[in-house]
Design a protein around this motif. Sequence first.
Motif, PDB file in Angstrom:
ATOM      1  N   PRO A   1       7.794 -21.456  21.861  1.00 45.08           N
ATOM      2  CA  PRO A   1       8.743 -21.959  22.856  1.00 45.08           C
ATOM      3  C   PRO A   1       8.562 -21.289  24.217  1.00 45.08           C
ATOM      4  CG  PRO A   1       9.825 -20.485  21.334  1.00 45.08           C
ATOM      5  CD  PRO A   1       8.440 -20.671  20.821  1.00 45.08           C
ATOM      6  N   LYS A   2       9.084 -21.951  25.233  1.00 44.93           N
ATOM      7  CA  LYS A   2       9.009 -21.387  26.574  1.00 44.93           C
ATOM      8  C   LYS A   2       9.885 -20.140  26.676  1.00 44.93           C
ATOM      9  CE  LYS A   2       8.219 -25.595  29.182  1.00 44.93           C
ATOM     10  NZ  LYS A   2       8.738 -26.466  30.237  1.00 44.93           N
ATOM     11  N   MET A   3       9.489 -19.226  27.570  1.00 43.26           N
ATOM     12  CA  MET A   3      10.276 -18.024  27.786  1.00 43.26           C
ATOM     13  C   MET A   3      11.438 -18.357  28.714  1.00 43.26           C
ATOM     14  SD  MET A   3       8.512 -14.460  28.621  1.00 43.26           S
ATOM     15  CE  MET A   3       9.397 -13.519  29.820  1.00 43.26           C
ATOM     16  N   LYS A   4      12.636 -17.922  28.369  1.00 43.32           N
ATOM     17  CA  LYS A   4      13.810 -18.230  29.183  1.00 43.32           C
ATOM     18  C   LYS A   4      14.116 -17.087  30.141  1.00 43.32           C
ATOM     19  CE  LYS A   4      16.355 -21.552  26.466  1.00 43.32           C
ATOM     20  NZ  LYS A   4      17.672 -21.886  25.911  1.00 43.32           N
ATOM     21  N   THR A   5      14.593 -17.452  31.322  1.00 44.61           N
ATOM     22  CA  THR A   5      15.038 -16.479  32.314  1.00 44.61           C
ATOM     23  C   THR A   5      16.490 -16.144  32.016  1.00 44.61           C
ATOM     24  OG1 THR A   5      13.608 -17.487  33.950  1.00 44.61           O
ATOM     25  CG2 THR A   5      15.369 -16.112  34.779  1.00 44.61           C
ATOM     26  N   GLY A   6      16.847 -14.873  32.114  1.00 40.04           N
ATOM     27  CA  GLY A   6      18.243 -14.471  31.931  1.00 40.04           C
ATOM     28  C   GLY A   6      19.086 -15.029  33.058  1.00 40.04           C
ATOM     29  N   SER A   7      20.114 -15.813  32.720  1.00 39.59           N
ATOM     30  CA  SER A   7      20.935 -16.466  33.740  1.00 39.59           C
ATOM     31  C   SER A   7      21.605 -15.461  34.665  1.00 39.59           C
ATOM     32  CB  SER A   7      22.013 -17.322  33.082  1.00 39.59           C
ATOM     33  OG  SER A   7      21.423 -18.425  32.467  1.00 39.59           O
ATOM     34  N   SER A   8      22.077 -14.355  34.102  1.00 40.44           N
ATOM     35  CA  SER A   8      22.746 -13.357  34.936  1.00 40.44           C
ATOM     36  C   SER A   8      21.750 -12.689  35.880  1.00 40.44           C
ATOM     37  CB  SER A   8      23.443 -12.314  34.073  1.00 40.44           C
ATOM     38  OG  SER A   8      22.491 -11.631  33.276  1.00 40.44           O
ATOM     39  N   ALA A   9      20.530 -12.481  35.420  1.00 43.65           N
ATOM     40  CA  ALA A   9      19.509 -11.814  36.230  1.00 43.65           C
ATOM     41  C   ALA A   9      19.068 -12.679  37.407  1.00 43.65           C
ATOM     42  CB  ALA A   9      18.309 -11.453  35.370  1.00 43.65           C
ATOM     43  N   LYS A  10      18.924 -13.980  37.185  1.00 42.45           N
ATOM     44  CA  LYS A  10      18.464 -14.837  38.287  1.00 42.45           C
ATOM     45  C   LYS A  10      19.507 -14.962  39.384  1.00 42.45           C
ATOM     46  CE  LYS A  10      19.550 -19.257  36.076  1.00 42.45           C
ATOM     47  NZ  LYS A  10      18.981 -20.362  35.326  1.00 42.45           N
TER      48      LYS A  10
END
Length: 64
Positions: free
Chosen positions: A2-11
């Motif tokens: 699966p694709k790597m997800k970006t942390g919503s809080s970090a972005k």
Amino acid sequence: MPKMKTGSSAKKRFRLTGTGKIKRKHAFKSHILTKKSTKQKRNLTKSGLVAKPDLKNIKLQLGI
């Protein structure tokens, strides 16, 4: 895989600079400002850079 997800809080909290450093905002500027000096509040407005020990974890969260 699966694709790597970006942390919503970090972005929401961090930005990458042109030289590859990670920019951040200062904390303690949202409320209870009456007891803080004008100089302290002014300096909290400016952005800072992420400390070296934290870089690895933040880069992982941002997917860098």
